[in-house]
Design a protein around this motif. Sequence first.
Motif: not given
Length: 273
Positions: A42, A46, A49-50, A53, A67, A70-71, A73-74
Amino acid sequence: MKQYIFYIFIIILFFSCGNKQNESDAQAKFSEIEQLVNAGKYNAAKIALDSFHINFSEMISFRHKALALEDTLSMRQNRRIITFCDSMLVINEKKIDSLHTFFSFQKDEKFQVFGNYIYYKQTQNANIGNTFRAYIDENNDFFIVKNFFGGLPKNCSIALKVSFGDLYSTTDTIPKNSPARYQFEADGKIIESLTLKNEQIEKFAAFINQFSQNDLFVNYVNSGRYQLSNNEKEIISVSYQFWKLQKEIENLKTQKNKAVKKTIAVLSPSTQN
């Protein structure tokens, strides 16, 4: 005229190929990030993913996918945290229940806001005695108390140093006007009481807990060396363990609550302020 049309065609073709290449790169990178998420990596996901973008800021459709990922992943991170906290809470609450049996709860309803947990080997008549005392209150604040008969030298600061061989640990230095110091009279004698709390005493108590099986000595302001008794070492050590365990339980509950709230926020975005 035909020459201009040719150049325009070449430019359109160039940008068309560039867009296709960007889409291909974005898809490849997005697939890599999905694999990281599915593998449970994870933190790496993360970070990726940053970067995604930033590197594909104009690829709107892919950023929408990112996005959504990301949800996911969270959610997975928070579920892992909740599962870990639940398992550790079961273990630590069993430990604290076991330790509770060695402590009595004492509270003077007239004068105390919080009652105190006192280790069973700490006798009542130690309140004015020369020995070290320790206790934990209902607010989970940890205290160590030391009385000095005759008081301490005027206008001096004080720090306690506990040592074993060449190893040692010290408390915070407490100035003369600190509220941690209180002077009173008992049986015609002047007594100064030093009460150290939480972080002021943490390293000192941790050292005693670690080396409690050894001869430990405490030094303070021109008063020579004081050897801790086995009873004092045990009182401080077990009280410290009790305090740290309760702090860990509080921390686990806090981390779990945060993870639960984040999970709810992902499932119901409209609830976020």
